[in-house]
Design a protein around this motif. Sequence first.
Motif, PDB file in Angstrom:
ATOM      1  N   ARG A  54      65.667  10.530 -22.676  1.00  0.00           N
ATOM      2  CA  ARG A  54      64.351  11.151 -22.791  1.00  0.00           C
ATOM      3  C   ARG A  54      63.400  10.517 -21.797  1.00  0.00           C
ATOM      4  N   ASP A  55      62.577  11.343 -21.198  1.00  0.00           N
ATOM      5  CA  ASP A  55      61.655  10.847 -20.184  1.00  0.00           C
ATOM      6  C   ASP A  55      60.652   9.846 -20.742  1.00  0.00           C
ATOM      7  N   ASP A  56      60.339   9.956 -22.043  1.00  0.00           N
ATOM      8  CA  ASP A  56      59.372   9.014 -22.617  1.00  0.00           C
ATOM      9  C   ASP A  56      60.004   7.670 -22.934  1.00  0.00           C
ATOM     10  N   ARG A  57      61.341   7.575 -22.822  1.00  0.00           N
ATOM     11  CA  ARG A  57      62.041   6.300 -23.019  1.00  0.00           C
ATOM     12  C   ARG A  57      63.071   6.117 -21.905  1.00  0.00           C
ATOM     13  N   PRO A  58      62.613   5.924 -20.660  1.00  0.00           N
ATOM     14  CA  PRO A  58      63.556   5.889 -19.536  1.00  0.00           C
ATOM     15  C   PRO A  58      64.490   4.681 -19.601  1.00  0.00           C
TER      16      PRO A  58
END
Length: 424
Positions: free
Chosen positions: A40-44
């Motif tokens: 997920r982009d919010d947890r790279p």
Amino acid sequence: MSARQERTSGPARILISLLPGELRAAVLQEERLEELLILRDDRPRVLGNIYLGRVQEISTGLDAAFIDIGLSRPGLLPRGEAPGKKQLGHALSEGDVVTVKVVREASEDKGVRLTARIHNPPAGLDASASDADCPCLLVKGEDPLLALIARQNEIAAIFVDESSFSRDLRERLEAAEISSAEVKLDPDLRPLFEREGVEAQIEALLGPRVELPGGGSLLIEPVRTLTAIDVNLGAMATSGTAQNQALEVNLKAMTEIARQLRLRAVAGLIVIDCLEMKDRKARDQVVASLRLALKDDGQPCQVLGMSPSGLLEMTRRRAGPTLAELLTEPAGEEGSGRQRDAVTLAYEALRLALREAEAAPGSEILVKVPNRVVQVLQEGQVAKARALVEKRLGQGLQLECLENNPEKDGYAALPRLEVLAVQR
């Protein structure tokens, strides 16, 4: 032809489902989930990345330096991983620029762990560092998706639910010479993971209890400093002595524990409370069974011996957030419990919208979610995911706010979402 129709009894099938800001990949043997990857982009993911960083602080108490590499929290560079062979205080000073590599991902309460001793550095790394602003990313680490595909011994096919990504993946696999498996587009409207039974298996991974085949169970409970796993005999129907029963259950548990660690992305110290066995050879057999089950794990694992009381300790490298950290947030008194976070609920709502639309063609889709989730659906990558879903549906989603549940123990819990197909 759908992925379900392509089932085989031997090689693995890989399912890849995408929405803007989220990629999910599942490895299935028959219908059983064996590996799971959620990006997920919010947890790279940053494991293996090489950065040009700046020394923010020297900590004599930790005998380490905190390095600003451009993330939300500075990374920790221990003295033994600093450049050169001198003491840390003499090797580095606050404000110094240093090239570092991430060797352990961040957790909810700690930043990444770094090393400045980079073996076999990429060609041109020094030149890139000399020309770059600080802090900045110099080299990206291993691609987690390609690594997952490369770990499979044999692949029947790779099913992807997004056309442009399927073409891109074919090119990446060919360039990396990883797999000759056919990449197939799965165009069905109903979400691929739900159609293949993966969603239910992911849901089970967020719970503590795991049933063992033939009886017995595991209880998996993460705490701040370790993950505790309890092996229970339950209603196991076996013949023979109590010690033989304990051995049989413990052996079955080791295979399932290795699978659960992969799927839940559990890392750090893991303590397994096995059924007690007095025989030293039996204990050694269980330890050997766990080591064998972990042989093909994508992360380095170390298994220690078992005590006479049945306690078995092991460690597993942290390669990213655990599944619980990725999909949920602390809830309840002092964060003692967990609940799905707003981004997870937003993506879940979009997938449910596709399911409801497929089940009731021509209906309007009403999405009832908490206010925080409505905000997420209107921002960043999740807003792009919503726009893509609406394009697939040929209509806009109708959003309705749900109120948060009443506060309990000082925490207002998010209600579960509702997605309804409403006849026009």
